[in-house]
Design a protein around this motif. Structure first.
Motif, PDB file in Angstrom:
ATOM      1  N   ILE A 158      -3.587   8.547   2.996  1.00 44.72           N
ATOM      2  CA  ILE A 158      -2.895   7.399   3.604  1.00 44.72           C
ATOM      3  C   ILE A 158      -3.130   7.386   5.097  1.00 44.72           C
ATOM      4  CG2 ILE A 158      -0.602   6.520   4.167  1.00 44.72           C
ATOM      5  CD1 ILE A 158       0.211   6.970   1.388  1.00 44.72           C
ATOM      6  N   HIS A 183       5.889   2.895   6.847  1.00 46.23           N
ATOM      7  CA  HIS A 183       7.220   3.491   6.758  1.00 46.23           C
ATOM      8  C   HIS A 183       8.285   2.417   6.664  1.00 46.23           C
ATOM      9  CE1 HIS A 183       6.569   7.831   7.635  1.00 46.23           C
ATOM     10  NE2 HIS A 183       5.408   7.352   7.952  1.00 46.23           N
ATOM     11  N   LYS A 233      -3.113   1.036   3.534  1.00 40.81           N
ATOM     12  CA  LYS A 233      -2.348   1.146   4.782  1.00 40.81           C
ATOM     13  C   LYS A 233      -1.048   0.354   4.690  1.00 40.81           C
ATOM     14  CE  LYS A 233      -2.386  -1.568   7.711  1.00 40.81           C
ATOM     15  NZ  LYS A 233      -2.736  -2.364   8.835  1.00 40.81           N
ATOM     16  N   ASP A 276      -1.074  12.321   1.387  1.00 40.38           N
ATOM     17  CA  ASP A 276      -0.685  11.957   2.749  1.00 40.38           C
ATOM     18  C   ASP A 276      -1.893  11.806   3.646  1.00 40.38           C
ATOM     19  OD1 ASP A 276       1.851  12.014   1.928  1.00 40.38           O
ATOM     20  OD2 ASP A 276       2.433  13.869   2.947  1.00 40.38           O
ATOM     21  N   ARG A 315      -4.786   4.509   7.274  1.00 38.61           N
ATOM     22  CA  ARG A 315      -4.059   3.972   8.417  1.00 38.61           C
ATOM     23  C   ARG A 315      -4.951   3.931   9.654  1.00 38.61           C
ATOM     24  NH1 ARG A 315       1.210   7.206   8.237  1.00 38.61           N
ATOM     25  NH2 ARG A 315       1.918   5.840   6.572  1.00 38.61           N
ATOM     26  N   TYR A 348       0.624  -0.568   2.068  1.00 34.33           N
ATOM     27  CA  TYR A 348       1.597   0.039   1.157  1.00 34.33           C
ATOM     28  C   TYR A 348       2.147   1.338   1.707  1.00 34.33           C
ATOM     29  CZ  TYR A 348       1.285  -3.261  -2.626  1.00 34.33           C
ATOM     30  OH  TYR A 348       1.404  -4.399  -3.372  1.00 34.33           O
ATOM     31  N   GLY A 349       1.435   1.952   2.636  1.00 40.03           N
ATOM     32  CA  GLY A 349       1.889   3.230   3.184  1.00 40.03           C
ATOM     33  C   GLY A 349       2.730   3.098   4.432  1.00 40.03           C
TER      34      GLY A 349
END
Lengths: 380, 243, 299, 192
Positions: free
Chosen positions: B32, C57, C52, B29, B36, C54-55
Motif C-alpha cells: 500500500i 486513512h 492508494k 502494508d 501511495r 482504498y488505503g
C-alpha cells in the motif's frame, strides 16, 4: 475564521442558491474568487472577491531603493511580467531625464513581444481548458516553454527576467540568439495551423464561445476595458500606436479588431495579435544587428541614487491591456509613491461581475479566461 | 525567534514490530505504501506565483503523469497540497481549511522561497513568512521560482520519502495540534476556528498525543459558536433593493 | 450448467472485467498522452491509484446513502458484467438479455445520484442532474439501436446474437448488416463514456468534477473501479452487438480495445458541449441515423 | 500638437474656476484643481473633450502637509492625450465625493483607496472591503503605518539550518552547473 466565509445566508429562496467559484477552483484564473448567485443554471448576480494574492507591493516599493524595486515589479503579473519592468523603468527614466540608447530600446521590444507571445499561448491554453479541451492547454504551455527557453538564454530567468533597468537593459543578445529566435518563430508559425484545426476553427468550441459574454463598444468604454478585450469590440486602440513608447513608431504592425465583442471575438483578436507579434519580432531580428551602441545609459551609483522630484504616469500595452505606473518622487533614494494600474483591475472585477450576469453557470469560467483577467494585478 | 527544537523535523517512526515474527506480515502494508508513493494526486490550487511553473511541469514538456502525479480538483480527492509561493494571510486561512479537509495521509509541499521565510516579501504586512508554523510541511522546494525540473525533483524526493515511510508529518498535525493552532490563533485572532474537528479526528485515528490539547485548544471551547445563519455577502447593497 | 460452474463464472466475469477495465483505463490515458505529445502514465498506474485510494486513512462518509450510492454504482456494473457473454463464459446472459442489461446499466447513474445527493454539495447535485440529463440524451439512440439489433436477429439474447454473427462470418456481423445502427451505436457509446464532447457532468472548470466533488478515499476508489467497469461494459456490449462477439479471447480483446479507441481518440480533440447542445445533438443525429437504420431493417 | 492641446485645454479649463494647467511631457497634461471644481471639470473633460477613459485614480499621502493628493488620470481616445487632474484634500477627516456617476471604473479605485488609505468617498457604490477583508489593522498604505514593525510583531523568522544544506549536498544537490560549464556565452555581438 470569520464565519461568513464558509456559510450561506439564512433561508435563501429555495430556487436560488449561492456557489463559490474559487479560490480553489479550476475555473478561476489564479487565486481569486467569485461568489455567484444562481437561479437554476443562470447567474443572477456575482461578486468578485480578491485579495488572496495581496502582497502590498506599493508599500514594499516605498521601502526599497529605486533599483531594488526592479526585482520586485515583475512579480505583479505572473503570466506576463515583462511589461511591468518596462513601465516602471520608463517612469524612472522620464523622471531622471535619461535617454535610453537605441539598441536597448530594440532589445526591450524583443523582450516585450516574446512575452506577449508567451502570455497569449498561455491564455489560449487556459481558455481551452475551461471548455474541456485539455490538448490545447498541453500544447500551448509546451510551446510557451520554448519562449521561456529564449528568455532564459537572454536574461537568465525563465519567468521573471529583471532585464530592464532604468536606462537600458542588463545584457546584450548572446551569439546566435537571433537565429534561435527566428527558428522558434518559424516553429510557432508552423504550429498555428495545428492550433487552428484543434482550437480556433473547432466547431464545438465555436458553439461554446460564440455569443458568450458579449460587450458592446459603448459598454466597454464605460467600464474602462482596454487591450484585446476592447479591440474585440471594434475600437482599434493600442497604447503601442496611440501613446507610442520605445521604437514602436518605427515598426510596422497592424492592430487587429473584431466587432462581436464576445468570448469568441476576444480569442480571435488574441490569435491575430500573436501573428502580429511574430511579425514585429521578425522586424526586430532583421534590424537589431544593424543597430550599434551601448545597451544602457550611464546611471549614478544605484545604491545612492536620488531620483529628481516629480511625477510621471507611464503606460505600456501588456498582453492584457493598458498597464500604467504612476510614480511620485520627492528626490529621495526611495520612491515616495508608486501606483500600478493593472489592466485586470478592471477586467477581473467590474467587467467580470457585469458580464457574468445572466450567463450560464458553464460559461462563468470561460468568460473569465476570455477576458484574460490576471488576479495578481488586482491584488498587487 | 523560534529555536531549532520548535521546528518539526521529519522523524522516522519507530520500526513496527513484525507481527508474530512473520517476515511477510508487513508485505501488505509495504504494498500500500508503494502504491501511495506511486500515485499522488495534487490539489489544483494556485496559491501564489510559483503556480506558473506547474503548468509546464504538468504538460507536454515535463509531463508529471510519468511519475504518477496528476492534478485533482477538490481537497477531498487530493493527497498533496502544493503551496506555490507566498501565502497571504487571507489565503493561509483557506489553505488551512483545505488542508484539514484532505484525507490523510496527506502531504504539504512548500514551493518557492517565500514559503520558507517570506522570500522577497519579508517586509510585507500581508504575507505569512514561515509555512511550517501553520501546517506540517513535508518538503520545501526553494527557488524563486523553482524550475519545473526542480519541482519534479522535489516531488520525486517526496515519493521516495513516502516509499521509505519517512514522510509522516500529517501525523504531527494531529499530535501537536495545539502548537499549530496556537500559531494560527496568533495570526488570525483568538476566535479562529475551523469547521473540521481535528481533535475528534485525532482520537478516532489513534493519533492523540500529549500535545494535541493545550492552552490554545482550550480557547476553542470559549469561542465555539453554533453554526448560525449569516448575513448575505453578495452585493449587500444591491440586494436590498431586490428584496 | 451446474450451480458450481455458474458460481465460478459469476465471480470470474467481473474479475476479468476489472482487469481488462484497468488496461482500458491505461489505454485511454496513454492515448490522451500521445495526442497531447507526452509520455503518459506508467503501466500499473490505474492499479496504483485504486489501491492508494482504498488505503487512505481518512474515510470521509456523508452518511449511509452516500456509501450505498457507491455500492449501487459499482454493483450495477458488476451485475451487468455477469450478463455480458465473453469467450468461454456466459454467466447469466441467457437469463437476462438485452432489455435487462439496458435496465441494469442505468442503475449506476441512479446510485450515484443517490449518493451524491447526500453530500449536500451543490456542485455535486448540479453534476448529477447533468449526468442524468445526459443519460436521457444518449439512451434514446441506445434503445433504438438495441431494438434494431434485437429485431434483426430475432432475439434479445446476447448469446444468440453473438452466435448468429459468428456463424455468418464478417459479412454477417452487425456492423456489415446494419451499418447505420452501428454508427448510431458508436455515438451512444461515446455518450455513455462521458468523455468530451459529452463531458458535461464532470466539467472541472465549471462544477469542480461534479459528482466526484465530495468523494474521497474508498468512495473515490469505488468510482475509479466503476470507470474500469464502465469502459469494459460499453466496449464489450458494442462488440457483442455489432462485431460478432468473442470467438476467442485474443480477437475479443482486440476488438474491444479497438472499439474503445475510437471515442477515446476523438474525445481529446474536442471541448465539451453544453447540456442543451448535447441533448439536441443526441436526439438529432444518432437518433435520426438509428431510426433510418431501423427503417431499412423493417423494410 | 502638444501646444495645440495645451491651448485648447487652457481654453476649456477657463470655464471652471480654480484650475491650473501645466504640461511637461509629451501627451501628458497636468491640471491642479480645487477639490470643489473637480467633478465639474471631469464632466467637462468627458463631455467636451472626449476624455472617456478613466485610466486610474491614484492617492498620494503627504503627512507633513496633512493632505491626501488624489490624481485622476483620464485619457482621450481622439486627442491621444492623458490629463492628470490633481486635487488635495485634508487628511482628516479624509472624505471626498465619488465620481462614479461620471466614470464607472472609479468604483474600483475608490474602494481601493478607501481600503489602503481610509479615504471615504461619498456616493461610491460600494465602500466594502475587497482586498483586505481579513485585515484589522490601520489602512496600510498610510505613511505612518510601519509594515516592518508589524511584521516583526506578528511573524517568526525561519532559523538558518546549515544541516539542511548538508542534506541537499549529500543528495548531489548544490550548484548544478559550474559557471565555466554554462552553455550560453555572454559575449556581446554588437561591436561588429
Amino acid at each position: 475564521m470569520r464565519a461568513e466565509n464558509y456559510q450561506s445566508r439564512a433561508q435563501p429562496p429555495s430556487h436560488e442558491y449561492e456557489l463559490n467559484f474559487g479560490p480553489n477552483h479550476p475555473g478561476i484564473e489564479g487565486n481569486y474568487a467569485l461568489k455567484v448567485r444562481l437561479h437554476g443554471d443562470t447567474v443572477i448576480d456575482a461578486k468578485a472577491d480578491g485579495g488572496y494574492l495581496h502582497r502590498g507591493f506599493e508599500k514594499l516599493m516605498e521601502q526599497r531603493l529605486w533599483i531594488q524595486n526592479i526585482a520586485l515589479v515583475p512579480r505583479i503579473c505572473v503570466p506576463d511580467p515583462a511589461p511591468m519592468e518596462l513601465a516602471y523603468s520608463m517612469a524612472v527614466e522620464t523622471l531622471c531625464g535619461l535617454e535610453v540608447p537605441a539598441r536597448a530600446q530594440w532589445l526591450r521590444v524583443l523582450q516585450m513581444e516574446l512575452s506577449r507571445v508567451a502570455a497569449h499561448l498561455f491564455t489560449f491554453g487556459g481558455h481551452a481548458a475551461t471548455t474541456g479541451m485539455y490538448s490545447t492547454m498541453f500544447w500551448g504551455v509546451a510551446d510557451r516553454d520554448l519562449i521561456l527557453d529564449l528568455f532564459e538564454e537572454l536574461t537568465g530567468g525563465r519567468v521573471y527576467h529583471i532585464y530592464n533597468l532604468p536606462g537600458g537593459v542588463r545584457r546584450d543578445v548572446p551569439d546566435g540568439f537571433l537565429d534561435r529566435v527566428s527558428a522558434t518563430l518559424d516553429y510557432l508559425e508552423s504550429r498555428l495551423a495545428d492550433y487552428d484545426n484543434l482550437f480556433f476553427t473547432n466547431q464545438v468550441f465555436i458553439t461554446r464561445a460564440r455569443g458568450i459574454g458579449p460587450m458592446s463598444q459603448q459598454q466597454a468604454l464605460e467600464l474602462g476595458v482596454t487591450g484585446p478585450n476592447l479591440r474585440a469590440t471594434g475600437l482599434a486602440f493600442d497604447v503601442r500606436r496611440d501613446d507610442p513608447y520605445l521604437v514602436y513608431d518605427q515598426i510596422e504592425f497592424d492592430i487587429p479588431t473584431e466587432t462581436a465583442g464576445d468570448a469568441w471575438a476576444r480569442t480571435l483578436v488574441r490569435r491575430a495579435e500573436l501573428k502580429e507579434s511574430i511579425r514585429i519580432l521578425r522586424q526586430v531580428v532583421a534590424r537589431l544587428p544593424g543597430i550599434p551602441g551601448p545597451i544602457r545609459a550611464p546611471i549614478p551609483n544605484p545604491l545612492a541614487w536620488n531620483v529628481p522630484a516629480g511625477e510621471y504616469y507611464s503606460r505600456v500595452e501588456s498582453s492584457k491591456g493598458e498597464l500604467a505606473w504612476y510614480v511620485v518622487s520627492t528626490g529621495g533614494a526611495k520612491p515616495w509613491r508608486t501606483h500600478i494600474r493593472g489592466p485586470s483591475a478592471m477586467h477581473a472585477v467590474q467587467v467580470l461581475e457585469t458580464l457574468v450576469q445572466g450567463c450560464r453557470l458553464e460559461d462563468v469560467a470561460q468568460i473569465m479566461f476570455s477576458l484574460d483577467a490576471c488576479p495578481p494585478e488586482v491584488d498587487r | 525567534m523560534t529555536s531549532l527544537s520548535d521546528i518539526p523535523v521529519i522523524q522516522t517512526p519507530p520500526e513496527a514490530p513484525a507481527r508474530g515474527g512473520n517476515p511477510l506480515a508487513n508485505v501488505f502494508d509495504d504494498f500500500i505504501r508503494y502504491c501511495r508513493s506511486r500515485s499522488l494526486f495534487m490539489l489544483h490550487y494556485c496559491t501564489g506565483c510559483g503556480a506558473i511553473e506547474l503548468p509546464p511541469a504538468m504538460t507536454s514538456r515535463f509531463d508529471m503523469e510519468r511519475i504518477g502525479i496528476q492534478p485533482m480538483v477538490t481537497p477531498r480527492q487530493a493527497d498533496i497540497l502544493l503551496v506555490t509561493g507566498y501565502v497571504s494571510v487571507k489565503t493561509l486561512k483557506r489553505i488551512i481549511l483545505t488542508y484539514e479537509q484532505m484525507a490523510s495521509p496527506k502531504y504539504v509541499i512548500g514551493i518557492c522561497s517565500c514559503t520558507v521565510n517570506g522570500g522577497m516579501y519579508w517586509q510585507s504586512y500581508a504575507t505569512a513568512k514561515k509555512l511550517n508554523d501553520y501546517l506540517p510541511v513535508d518538503l520545501y522546494i526553494a527557488g524563486c521560482m523553482p524550475r519545473p525540473e526542480a519541482v519534479i525533483e522535489g516531488l520525486k524526493a517526496l515519493r521516495d520519502n513516502i516509499e521509505a515511510g519517512t514522510s509522516d508529518n500529517w501525523k504531527d498535525y494531529y499530535q501537536r495540534y495545539d502548537h499549530y493552532l496556537g500559531n494560527q490563533q496568533r495570526l488570525f485572532g483568538a476566535d479562529w476556528q475551523t469547521p473540521t474537528e481535528v481533535i475528534a479526528e485525532a482520537k478516532h485515528y489513534g493519533l492523540f498525543g500529549p500535545d494535541t490539547l493545550g492552552e490554545h485548544t482550550r480557547r476553542l471551547e470559549d469561542h465555539r459558536k453554533p453554526l448560525e445563519p449569516l448575513r448575505m455577502t453578495l452585493n449587500a447593497g444591491r440586494l436590498e433593493h431586490m428584496e | 450448467m451446474n450451480v458450481a460452474s455458474l458460481l465460478v463464472e459469476l465471480v470470474l466475469m467481473p474479475l476479468v472485467a476489472f482487469v481488462v477495465g484497468l488496461a482500458m483505463v491505461l489505454m485511454m490515458r496513454r492515448i490522451a498522452a500521445r495526442l497531447q505529445r507526452r509520455v503518459g502514465p506508467p503501466f500499473f498506474q490505474p492499479l496504483f491509484d485504486i489501491v492508494k485510494l482504498y488505503g487512505k486513512h481518512t474515510q470521509t462518509s456523508h452518511g449511509l446513502v452516500h456509501d450505498l450510492g457507491i455500492v449501487m454504482a459499482v454493483g450495477g456494473y458488476i451485475a451487468a458484467e455477469t450478463m455480458l457473454p465473453v469467450p468461454g463464459m456466459t454467466g447469466i446472459a441467457d437469463k437476462g438479455g438485452l432489455v435487462v442489461l439496458a435496465y441494469v446499466m442505468m442503475v449506476p447513474s441512479l446510485g450515484l445520484a443517490l449518493g451524491v445527493g447526500q453530500c449536500a454539495n451543490p456542485n455535486g447535485s448540479i453534476g448529477i442532474s447533468r449526468a442524468l440529463t445526459a443519460m436521457l440524451a444518449y439512451d434514446v439512440p441506445f434503445i433504438i439501436v438495441i431494438f434494431g439489433v434485437a429485431f434483426h436477429f430475432g432475439s434479445s439474447n446476447l448469446i444468440t446474437i453473438a452466435a448468429a454473427q459468428q456463424a455468418a462470418g464478417i459479412a454477417g456481423w452487425g456492423v456489415s448488416q446494419m451499418p447505420l445502427l452501428a454508427l448510431a451505436g458508436l455515438f451512444a457509446l461515446h455518450g455513455m463514456l462521458g468523455k468530451q464532447p459529452f463531458e458535461i457532468y464532470v466539467a472541472p472548470a465549471e462544477i469542480a468534477t461534479g459528482p466526484m466533488v465530495e468523494m474521497s478515499g474508498k468512495h473515490m476508489g469505488g468510482l475509479f473501479v466503476m470507470q474500469c467497469f464502465q469502459l469494459y461494459t460499453a466496449a464489450v456490449l458494442y462488440v457483442t452487438l455489432f462485431l460478432g462477439g468473442g470467438e476467442n479471447w485474443l480477437s475479443f480483446l482486440a476488438k474491444s480495445f479497438a472499439v474503445l479507441a475510437v471515442p477515446v481518440s476523438l474525445a481529446y480533440l474536442f471541448p465539451r458541449y453544453r447540456t442543451e447542445d448535447l441533448v439536441r445533438l443526441m436526439w438529432k443525429w444518432p437518433t435520426m441515423i438509428g431510426l433510418l437504420g431501423l427503417a431499412f431493417l423493417m423494410h | 500638437m502638444t501646444t495645440d492641446i495645451g491651448q485648447w485645454l487652457g481654453h476649456l479649463i477657463g470655464q471652471v474656476e480654480g484650475v491650473q494647467h501645466r504640461g511637461r511631457h509629451a501627451r501628458r497634461q497636468r491640471l491642479d484643481v480645487a477639490p470643489d471644481a473637480l467633478p465639474a471639470l471631469l464632466e467637462l473633460l468627458q463631455g467636451k473633450g472626449s476624455f472617456v477613459h478613466l485610466s486610474a485614480i491614484s492617492c498620494v499621502d503627504w503627512p507633513e502637509d496633512g493632505q491626501f493628493e488624489l490624481v485622476y488620470h483620464v485619457w482621450s481616445y481622439e486627442l491621444k492625450t492623458l490629463v492628470s487632474a490633481h486635487i488635495r484634500i485634508p487628511r482628516e477627516p479624509g472624505r471626498y465625493l465619488s465620481v462614479y456617476d461620471i466614470y464607472k471604473p472609479a468604483a474600483f479605485f475608490e474602494r481601493d483607496i478607501h481600503e489602503m488609505y481610509g479615504v471615504f468617498f461619498e456616493g461610491s457604490p460600494s465602500m466594502e472591503k475587497f482586498i483586505l477583508t481579513e485585515w484589522d489593522g490601520p489602512p496600510p498604505m498610510r505613511k505612518e503605518f510601519d509594515s516592518e514593525n508589524w511584521v516583526n510583531d506578528h511573524f517568526d523568522w525561519q532559523d538558518y539550518h546549515p544541516d539542511w544544506l548538508n542534506d541537499i549536498e549529500s543528495r548531489g544537490g548544490g550548484i548544478a552547473i559550474r559557471p565555466d560549464e554554462q552553455r550560453f556565452s555572454r559575449k556581446a555581438k554588437h561591436e561588429s
